[in-house]
Design a protein around this motif. Structure first.
Motif: not given
Ligand SMILES: Nc1ncnc2c1ncn2[C@@H]1O[C@H](COP(=O)(O)OP(=O)(O)O)[C@@H](O)[C@H]1O
Ligand SMILES: Cc1cn([C@H]2C[C@H](O)[C@@H](COP(=O)(O)OP(=O)(O)O)O2)c(=O)[nH]c1=O
Length: 204
Positions: A180-181, A14-15, A8-10, A142, A185, A138
């Motif tokens: 998770k951080n 991208s990260s 889902i969005d967020g 942004d 991931i 989150r």
């Protein structure tokens, strides 16, 4: 080899993609996304921003996918590259099954039929699973993120669709706890990708 990242969005797609660029910098990887960066992708973004008719929007996403296949996916697979796409066909199945719900009796069936015969199934899909309330927190941080689906109820349905799709194809999907951080991931997904057998396949 075609790898897709969904959620889902967020949820952190991208990260994750940015992290993979660093973590897999020794590999020859093509990074790509849907909606794409072509003029069709721009029209999709315009359609989202202007809240156009859901059928028109769904077909624009499909047109963008067709262009993506023709311009990026097929040529890269022919060259035996590793491709990692931020969103792909499952985004349509998860999101448009919600947006088309009031218009079509069986939106998921329709969406599957629309893709039949021309799409290419990913070899592996990483699904970032994040509770909607955390995604909304989150996203609020942004400011530059699109607000199209920042409605909790819609995202809740999208998330459920994703989980259902993943259940029907357990060999392709790897579910990631997106709480998770980031580093953990990124490392996990990068290791999975390195372990995947990268064989030459024949594509149309
Ligand atoms: N694992 C994580 N833990 C905490 N925050 C995260 C994590 N992954 C991403 N974020 C943050 O959440 C926000 C949305 O992430 P982003 O990668 O843009 O998601 P998406 O591409 O799925 O919309 C960004 O501010 C990002 O820094
Ligand atoms: C690819 C695709 C995206 N979308 C939606 C998801 C997003 O809300 C929006 C834009 O996608 P994207 O730019 O990937 O947003 P984000 O980085 O926040 O996840 O388009 C669909 O509804 N169907 C699709 O087929």
């Amino acid at each position: 080899m075609l790898i897709t990242i969904e959620g889902i969005d967020g949820s952190g797609k991208s990260s994750l993609l940015n992290g993979l660029k660093e973590e897999l910098s020794d590999l020859d990887v093509i990074y790509t996304r849907e909606p794409g960066s072509t003029w069709i992708g721009e029209q999709v973004r315009r359609g989202i921003a202007e809240n156009i008719d859901p059928v028109a929007e769904a077909l624009l996403f499909c047109a963008d996918h067709a262009a993506h296949l023709g311009e990026v996916i097929r040529p890269s697979l022919k060259d035996n590259k590793i491709i990692i796409s931020d969103r792909y066909t499952d985004s349509r199945f998860a999101y448009q099954a919600v947006t088309l719900k009031k218009i079509l009796p069986e939106p998921m069936k329709w969406l599957k039929e629309v893709h039949e015969g021309w799409t290419i199934k990913p070899d592996r899909t990483f699904l970032l699973v994040l509770p909607v309330e955390e995604a909304l927190i989150r996203l609020k941080k942004d400011r530059d993120k699109p607000e199209h689906f920042e409605c909790g109820n819609v995202l809740e349905e999208v998330l459920n669709n994703y989980l259902e799709i993943a259940e029907t194809d357990p060999e392709r999907f790897i579910l990631i706890d997106a709480l998770k951080n980031k580093e953990e991931i990124i490392k996990f997904v990068a290791d999975c990708i390195r372990q995947m057998p990268h064989k030459q396949k024949k594509y149309l």
